[in-house]
Design a protein around this motif. Structure first.
Motif, PDB file in Angstrom:
ATOM      1  N   THR A 189       0.839  -1.440   0.030  1.00 20.49           N
ATOM      2  CA  THR A 189      -0.081  -0.037  -0.053  1.00 20.49           C
ATOM      3  C   THR A 189       0.726   1.239   0.081  1.00 20.49           C
ATOM      4  N   LEU A 190       1.919   1.297   0.896  1.00 19.04           N
ATOM      5  CA  LEU A 190       2.787   2.444   0.916  1.00 19.04           C
ATOM      6  C   LEU A 190       3.392   2.492  -0.443  1.00 19.04           C
ATOM      7  N   ALA A 191       3.977   1.485  -0.958  1.00 21.03           N
ATOM      8  CA  ALA A 191       4.643   1.709  -2.337  1.00 21.03           C
ATOM      9  C   ALA A 191       3.556   2.374  -3.373  1.00 21.03           C
ATOM     10  N   VAL A 192       2.310   1.886  -3.431  1.00 20.39           N
ATOM     11  CA  VAL A 192       1.417   2.468  -4.341  1.00 20.39           C
ATOM     12  C   VAL A 192       1.148   4.000  -4.165  1.00 20.39           C
ATOM     13  N   LEU A 193       1.240   4.271  -2.799  1.00 17.63           N
ATOM     14  CA  LEU A 193       1.083   5.740  -2.283  1.00 17.63           C
ATOM     15  C   LEU A 193       2.015   6.642  -2.610  1.00 17.63           C
ATOM     16  N   ALA A 194       3.604   6.187  -2.564  1.00 15.55           N
ATOM     17  CA  ALA A 194       4.693   6.587  -2.744  1.00 15.55           C
ATOM     18  C   ALA A 194       4.848   7.095  -4.266  1.00 15.55           C
ATOM     19  N   ILE A 195       4.430   5.953  -4.974  1.00 16.05           N
ATOM     20  CA  ILE A 195       4.449   6.217  -6.604  1.00 16.05           C
ATOM     21  C   ILE A 195       3.562   7.383  -6.910  1.00 16.05           C
ATOM     22  N   ALA A 196       2.078   7.198  -6.428  1.00 13.00           N
ATOM     23  CA  ALA A 196       1.235   8.270  -6.830  1.00 13.00           C
ATOM     24  C   ALA A 196       1.651   9.632  -6.282  1.00 13.00           C
ATOM     25  N   LEU A 197       2.375   9.848  -5.358  1.00 12.60           N
ATOM     26  CA  LEU A 197       2.675  11.185  -4.773  1.00 12.60           C
ATOM     27  C   LEU A 197       4.085  11.498  -5.466  1.00 12.60           C
ATOM     28  N   ALA A 198       5.074  10.514  -5.646  1.00 10.87           N
ATOM     29  CA  ALA A 198       6.278  10.796  -6.203  1.00 10.87           C
ATOM     30  C   ALA A 198       6.091  11.519  -7.719  1.00 10.87           C
ATOM     31  N   LEU A 199       5.066  10.975  -8.612  1.00 12.61           N
ATOM     32  CA  LEU A 199       5.046  11.336  -9.991  1.00 12.61           C
ATOM     33  C   LEU A 199       4.856  12.964  -9.947  1.00 12.61           C
ATOM     34  N   PRO A 200       3.621  13.319  -9.505  1.00 15.07           N
ATOM     35  CA  PRO A 200       3.637  15.087  -9.473  1.00 15.07           C
ATOM     36  C   PRO A 200       4.606  15.704  -8.761  1.00 15.07           C
ATOM     37  N   GLY A 201       4.889  15.239  -7.532  1.00 14.85           N
ATOM     38  CA  GLY A 201       6.144  15.766  -7.064  1.00 14.85           C
ATOM     39  C   GLY A 201       7.456  15.931  -7.795  1.00 14.85           C
ATOM     40  N   LEU A 244       3.792   8.209   5.902  1.00 14.35           N
ATOM     41  CA  LEU A 244       4.770   7.188   5.471  1.00 14.35           C
ATOM     42  C   LEU A 244       4.972   7.291   4.050  1.00 14.35           C
ATOM     43  N   GLY A 245       3.612   7.297   3.386  1.00 16.58           N
ATOM     44  CA  GLY A 245       3.671   7.229   1.991  1.00 16.58           C
ATOM     45  C   GLY A 245       4.416   8.351   1.155  1.00 16.58           C
ATOM     46  N   ALA A 246       4.391   9.691   1.867  1.00 17.06           N
ATOM     47  CA  ALA A 246       4.997  10.684   1.613  1.00 17.06           C
ATOM     48  C   ALA A 246       6.491  10.615   1.793  1.00 17.06           C
ATOM     49  N   ALA A 247       6.835  10.056   2.957  1.00 14.36           N
ATOM     50  CA  ALA A 247       8.288   9.945   3.237  1.00 14.36           C
ATOM     51  C   ALA A 247       8.836   9.018   2.065  1.00 14.36           C
ATOM     52  N   LEU A 248       8.233   7.850   1.775  1.00 19.49           N
ATOM     53  CA  LEU A 248       8.908   7.148   0.699  1.00 19.49           C
ATOM     54  C   LEU A 248       8.831   7.642  -0.684  1.00 19.49           C
ATOM     55  N   ALA A 249       7.617   8.463  -0.858  1.00 23.03           N
ATOM     56  CA  ALA A 249       7.757   9.249  -1.994  1.00 23.03           C
ATOM     57  C   ALA A 249       8.888  10.318  -2.223  1.00 23.03           C
ATOM     58  N   TRP A 250       9.078  10.893  -0.813  1.00 18.99           N
ATOM     59  CA  TRP A 250      10.208  11.778  -0.905  1.00 18.99           C
ATOM     60  C   TRP A 250      11.490  11.371  -1.215  1.00 18.99           C
ATOM     61  N   CYS A 251      11.781   9.898  -0.708  1.00 20.01           N
ATOM     62  CA  CYS A 251      13.168   9.451  -1.193  1.00 20.01           C
ATOM     63  C   CYS A 251      13.153   8.844  -2.614  1.00 20.01           C
ATOM     64  N   LEU A 252      12.086   8.509  -3.083  1.00 20.21           N
ATOM     65  CA  LEU A 252      11.776   8.341  -4.599  1.00 20.21           C
ATOM     66  C   LEU A 252      12.481   9.623  -5.427  1.00 20.21           C
ATOM     67  N   ILE A 253      11.498  10.784  -4.897  1.00 19.03           N
ATOM     68  CA  ILE A 253      11.888  11.845  -5.852  1.00 19.03           C
ATOM     69  C   ILE A 253      13.578  12.431  -5.859  1.00 19.03           C
ATOM     70  N   GLN A 254      13.950  12.133  -4.499  1.00 22.39           N
ATOM     71  CA  GLN A 254      15.317  12.670  -4.139  1.00 22.39           C
ATOM     72  C   GLN A 254      16.482  11.753  -4.973  1.00 22.39           C
ATOM     73  N   SER A 283       9.438  19.701   0.475  1.00 21.21           N
ATOM     74  CA  SER A 283       9.416  18.653   1.283  1.00 21.21           C
ATOM     75  C   SER A 283       8.266  18.562   2.356  1.00 21.21           C
ATOM     76  N   LEU A 284       8.151  19.680   3.273  1.00 19.71           N
ATOM     77  CA  LEU A 284       7.230  19.959   3.990  1.00 19.71           C
ATOM     78  C   LEU A 284       5.716  19.882   3.266  1.00 19.71           C
ATOM     79  N   ILE A 285       5.608  20.419   2.181  1.00 22.63           N
ATOM     80  CA  ILE A 285       4.400  20.565   1.559  1.00 22.63           C
ATOM     81  C   ILE A 285       4.005  19.003   1.291  1.00 22.63           C
ATOM     82  N   LEU A 286       4.980  18.380   0.768  1.00 21.85           N
ATOM     83  CA  LEU A 286       4.734  16.993   0.455  1.00 21.85           C
ATOM     84  C   LEU A 286       4.172  16.110   1.500  1.00 21.85           C
ATOM     85  N   LEU A 287       4.810  16.351   2.863  1.00 20.63           N
ATOM     86  CA  LEU A 287       4.580  15.545   4.002  1.00 20.63           C
ATOM     87  C   LEU A 287       3.226  15.806   4.379  1.00 20.63           C
TER      88      LEU A 287
END
Lengths: 223, 325
Positions: free
Chosen positions: B52-64, B255-265, B296-300
């Protein structure tokens, strides 16, 4: 003083089936009574109305000074906190200990943990299960499980104690023991109403008995 | 049965009163407890939670990721915006001396900040160096390139530039005047369009986050049906019953956002070198930006809110349906 009163209460379901028709009675504060009748006579429906799990189609139910028709969804939890209920299938949570099961109503009401722990142990003591507080309810016998259910129903000292077939799954000896427990709570002032179809047991207990048949109250007197 | 005299109630019909202070304290305690419990519940079933977190992270990382990229392009084009130039292609008939004279004349104008002459020979040299057609030029008898003068206008406003361009175009010496700004304007229009597209994509993916969390919470509600029924029977309010699920939703979001943050970076890191190489080719000291603190804050925070919202919607819808019966 009347603690529970039913005034011409009827309950008709959408299917047209009439679960209760024109039932009137009052239960005084500190009284103990049995509610009996064959299955489907309306015993459970009557208890459920006191709990506000159902509302009457006609007539009114008053608990304490509160007309239940006036209670909205928001006030409903606070109404239920004044009532303790024991179920035939006891509704215990098997993923937590006996102690945690009994502490739940106190946690919900907002007791301090130390205070709650003291009250849980007092309740466990009353039902004679003080040594089982850390066990899971699943490891207990059905009689013990029912006593945990009773402890949970009385731990927050409700004014009213309701029981729906509390001895339904128990052998006669255990049943009598459970009933004696209810008598004890009644002796210290709790109003008790027990739905049961165990007529011989009810007769031996010698309390007021309300008899329902097809949703009508056909007898009200000493057993 | 033994009755503990000290703890026994004097009168069962008297319910105890709980004072407001201890009720408030208990309310806070329950929040902390639920936050902790829902956290540890997440990791009681690590694999489904991770998926679930991976799905969330991808969904968040793409626009980010896309927004960060756009921010960089914008920064780049803003840097260029400050130095608009007009290139004046002189008529091929003019010789070097005439071109030089003309450029000096231009220097006297009060609407230009700088004038830079690229003579025909210089132009040919640059053409030979920068393009692959140098040997074709060798085949020609004479230099086909005109002299070019690039000027820097004083007034850089988008209104004044085309006017100045028209004025310069009107001069006899000038064959053609080209405003370098045109492609920048196109770029900025393109950036705006992309921005809008990323916004729409972001909204859709935000909705996806709400739905994914909502569905996860719905399953969690189903699996804890008994607990909800018992809580309702003993007088648990809707807020009390809702609380653990709202915390679960918020945790998923965070947690999804934290993972997305890692993906983006990580994605930015892999792009860092090619971008630096590109910038070097353009003789630019452009330094690509990451998400930054505010990003980062906005993302989280956005994700936390989306997770909470998803849980709230699911709980609001399903808790009404679960009533003791």
């Amino acid at each position: 003083m009347a603690l529970i009163s039913f005034e011409n209460v009827s309950k008709r379901y959408l299917s047209g089936q009439e679960a209760l028709s024109n039932v009137s009675f009052t239960l005084r504060e500190g009284e103990m009574a049995f509610l009996t009748g064959h299955s489907g006579a309306g015993k459970s429906t009557l208890l459920r109305m006191i709990m506000l799990m159902e509302r009457p189609s006609q007539g009114q139910v008053v608990v304490g000074e509160q007309n239940l028709a006036q209670l909205g969804r928001r006030e409903l939890p606070y109404h239920r906190r004044r009532i303790g209920v024991v179920f035939q299938n006891h509704h215990l949570l098997f993923d937590r200990t006996v102690f945690e099961n009994i502490a739940l109503p106190l946690q919900i009401c907002g007791y301090e943990p130390e205070d709650a722990a003291r009250r849980v142990r007092a309740a466990l003591n009353k039902v004679g299960l003080l040594d089982k507080e850390n066990q899971s309810p699943i490891s207990l016998s059905s009689g013990e499980q029912q006593r945990v259910g009773i402890a949970r129903a009385i731990v927050h000292k409700p004014r009213v104690l309701l029981a729906d077939e509390p001895t339904g799954n128990l052998d006669p000896e255990l049943s009598e023991e459970i009933m004696k427990l209810f008598q004890q709570f009644n002796r210290v002032g709790t109003t008790v109403l027990i739905a049961s179809h165990d007529l011989s047991l009810i007769e031996r207990m010698r309390h007021r008995t309300l008899v329902l048949r097809n949703g009508r109250l056909i007898a009200d007197g000493r057993g | 049965m033994a009755v503990d005299e000290k703890n026994a109630p004097r009168r069962g019909a008297q319910q105890d009163r709980i004072d407001r202070r201890s009720r408030n304290r208990n309310w806070r305690r329950h929040h902390v407890l639920m936050a902790r419990q829902s956290w540890s519940r997440l990791f009681a079933t690590p694999l489904p939670t991770l998926i679930t977190l991976a799905v969330l992270a991808i969904a968040l990382a793409l626009p980010g990721f896309l927004l960060t990229g756009l921010k960089n392009v914008q920064q780049l084009s803003e840097g260029w915006d400050h130095e608009p130039r007009i290139s004046l292609y002189l008529s091929p008939a003019m010789d070097d001396a005439a071109a030089d004279r003309f450029s000096r004349e231009l220097l006297l104008r009060d609407d230009l900040a700088a004038v830079d002459l690229i003579s025909r020979a210089q132009g040919l040299l640059e053409f030979r160096e920068l393009s692959r057609f140098g040997n074709i030029v060798d085949l020609l008898d004479e230099n086909p390139l005109p002299a070019v003068i690039t000027v820097q206008p004083l007034d850089r406003s988008l209104v004044a530039l085309p006017v100045l361009k028209a004025k310069l175009q009107a001069l006899v010496e000038v064959d053609e005047a080209v405003l370098d700004l045109e492609w920048l304007q196109r770029l900025s229009a393109f950036v705006q369009l992309t921005q809008r597209a990323v916004l729409v994509l972001g909204l859709l993916l935000g909705l996806a986050v709400v739905l994914v969390v909502g569905n996860t919470i719905r399953l969690s509600i189903e699996s804890r049906r008994d607990e909800i029924i018992v809580a309702k029977l003993v007088g648990g309010t809707d807020a009390w019953v809702r609380r653990p699920f709202l915390y679960t939703g918020a945790w998923y979001g965070l947690l999804g956002a934290a993972l997305a943050w890692c993906l983006i970076q990580f994605s930015l890191l892999t792009l860092k070198e090619p971008v630096a190489e590109l910038a070097r080719l353009y003789l630019s000291d452009f330094e690509p930006m990451g998400l930054g603190l505010s990003g980062s804050l906005i993302l989280l925070l956005t994700s936390l809110m989306l997770g909470w919202l998803g849980a709230w919607l699911a709980v609001g819808h399903h808790l009404r349906q679960i009533e003791p019966s």
